[in-house]
Design a protein around this motif. Structure first.
Motif, PDB file in Angstrom:
ATOM      1  N   UNK A  47       0.845  -1.204   0.000  1.00 32.28           N
ATOM      2  CA  UNK A  47       0.000   0.000   0.000  1.00 32.28           C
ATOM      3  C   UNK A  47       0.878   1.251   0.000  1.00 32.28           C
ATOM      4  N   UNK A  48       1.958   1.205   0.765  1.00 33.47           N
ATOM      5  CA  UNK A  48       2.890   2.330   0.779  1.00 33.47           C
ATOM      6  C   UNK A  48       3.506   2.515  -0.606  1.00 33.47           C
ATOM      7  N   UNK A  49       3.917   1.409  -1.229  1.00 30.26           N
ATOM      8  CA  UNK A  49       4.499   1.483  -2.569  1.00 30.26           C
ATOM      9  C   UNK A  49       3.489   2.019  -3.577  1.00 30.26           C
ATOM     10  N   UNK A  55       1.746   9.092  -6.208  1.00 27.43           N
ATOM     11  CA  UNK A  55       2.295  10.440  -6.062  1.00 27.43           C
ATOM     12  C   UNK A  55       3.180  10.813  -7.244  1.00 27.43           C
ATOM     13  N   UNK A  56       3.913   9.841  -7.762  1.00 26.21           N
ATOM     14  CA  UNK A  56       4.744  10.079  -8.936  1.00 26.21           C
ATOM     15  C   UNK A  56       3.886  10.325 -10.176  1.00 26.21           C
ATOM     16  N   UNK A  57       2.813   9.541 -10.307  1.00 28.91           N
ATOM     17  CA  UNK A  57       1.945   9.642 -11.482  1.00 28.91           C
ATOM     18  C   UNK A  57       1.172  10.948 -11.483  1.00 28.91           C
ATOM     19  N   UNK A  87      -3.256  -2.450  -6.320  1.00 28.87           N
ATOM     20  CA  UNK A  87      -3.875  -1.382  -7.108  1.00 28.87           C
ATOM     21  C   UNK A  87      -5.353  -1.662  -7.339  1.00 28.87           C
ATOM     22  N   UNK A  88      -5.726  -2.919  -7.495  1.00 24.74           N
ATOM     23  CA  UNK A  88      -7.130  -3.262  -7.743  1.00 24.74           C
ATOM     24  C   UNK A  88      -8.019  -2.928  -6.548  1.00 24.74           C
ATOM     25  N   UNK A 242       9.710  -1.871  -0.818  1.00 23.88           N
ATOM     26  CA  UNK A 242      10.242  -0.591  -0.349  1.00 23.88           C
ATOM     27  C   UNK A 242      10.605   0.264  -1.545  1.00 23.88           C
ATOM     28  N   UNK A 243      10.075   1.467  -1.585  1.00 24.58           N
ATOM     29  CA  UNK A 243      10.459   2.396  -2.646  1.00 24.58           C
ATOM     30  C   UNK A 243      11.717   3.115  -2.216  1.00 24.58           C
TER      31      UNK A 243
END
Length: 245
Positions: A47-49, A55-57, A87-88, A242-243
């Motif tokens: 979920x964090x990723x 946020x990037x998109x 994502x779903x 982890x991003x």
């Protein structure tokens, strides 16, 4: 509950054109498709990723994300599956998971259903793309995986037919995130050929096993402006996203 979802902006498409399959919860657990169970503790990392990616998109409508790794065995396919499942579950997003690893086609195997048709059928045999879609019983998720295997699929992955398909996947539904599972960067030209077709790239890394030199080599071969992070996969049967961009 359904009415509350609708008021909150829940997007729920109709899957009447997709082949339906039923996923076995035990198989999903055994294969470490952890995001199938929303209460699994590791899911929070995904979920964090997902949030970091969103946020990037930003306000971009429709996003294409390639998931790869430097070498085999680093958890890229599980990363793609778990990210797609995550994502779903997002209210205003649908997800499409596409198996572009034409050498193995493992997405449907890990999900536990037979894969009868895949990208090669579309690209070589003009199979209608509608016949490739599978609905695995997870609301807002569709999958393309299976069919014939190819030892070297780089020509197909860079072909006009593939370019047209990616464009269609990206623009047909503006609320869709498309996740492509790609072969490792250092085993062939497939990932490098496909990279220009996507918006973003995630690189899976296996903790305590992947050599830093291999990661750096892979990153140098990929378009740097598209890399939005590394996904650190744990060893000993667990996985953590982890991003690190």
């Amino acid at each position: 509950m359904q009415e509350a979802h609708e008021r909150a902006g829940w997007v729920s498409p109709n899957y009447s054109l997709s082949r339906s399959v039923a996923l076995n919860p035990r198989t999903m657990e055994e294969n470490r498709c952890i995001a199938f169970h929303s209460d699994a503790p590791e899911v929070e990392q995904y979920r964090v990723l997902r949030t970091r990616i969103q946020q990037q998109v930003g306000n971009q409508q429709g996003a294409t994300i390639m998931v790869t790794s430097a070498l085999p065995g680093e958890g890229k396919t599980l990363t793609a599956i778990n990210l797609a499942l995550t994502f779903a579950r997002e209210f205003k997003q649908t997800a499409l998971l596409v198996d572009c690893d034409l050498r193995q086609q493992r997405v449907h195997q890990l999900l536990g259903y037979p894969g009868n048709k895949g990208l090669v059928d579309y690209l070589l045999h003009a199979t209608p793309v509608e016949e490739l879609f599978v609905w695995p019983g997870v609301e807002k998720l569709t999958v393309i995986s299976g069919g014939r295997l190819l030892k070297d699929g780089s020509e197909l992955l860079g072909s006009p037919g593939m370019r047209n398909l990616v464009h269609d996947m990206k623009h047909r539904y503006p609320d869709r995130t498309v996740i492509f599972d790609m072969p490792p960067v250092l085993v062939g030209a497939d990932a490098l050929t496909f990279a220009p077709l996507v918006d973003y790239i995630l690189v899976a890394v296996k903790a305590e096993e992947t050599q830093s030199a291999d990661v750096q080599k892979a990153l140098k071969l990929l378009p740097r402006e598209k890399i939005i992070g590394l996904v650190l996969n744990r060893h000993k049967g667990r996985q953590k996203a982890v991003n690190e961009n």
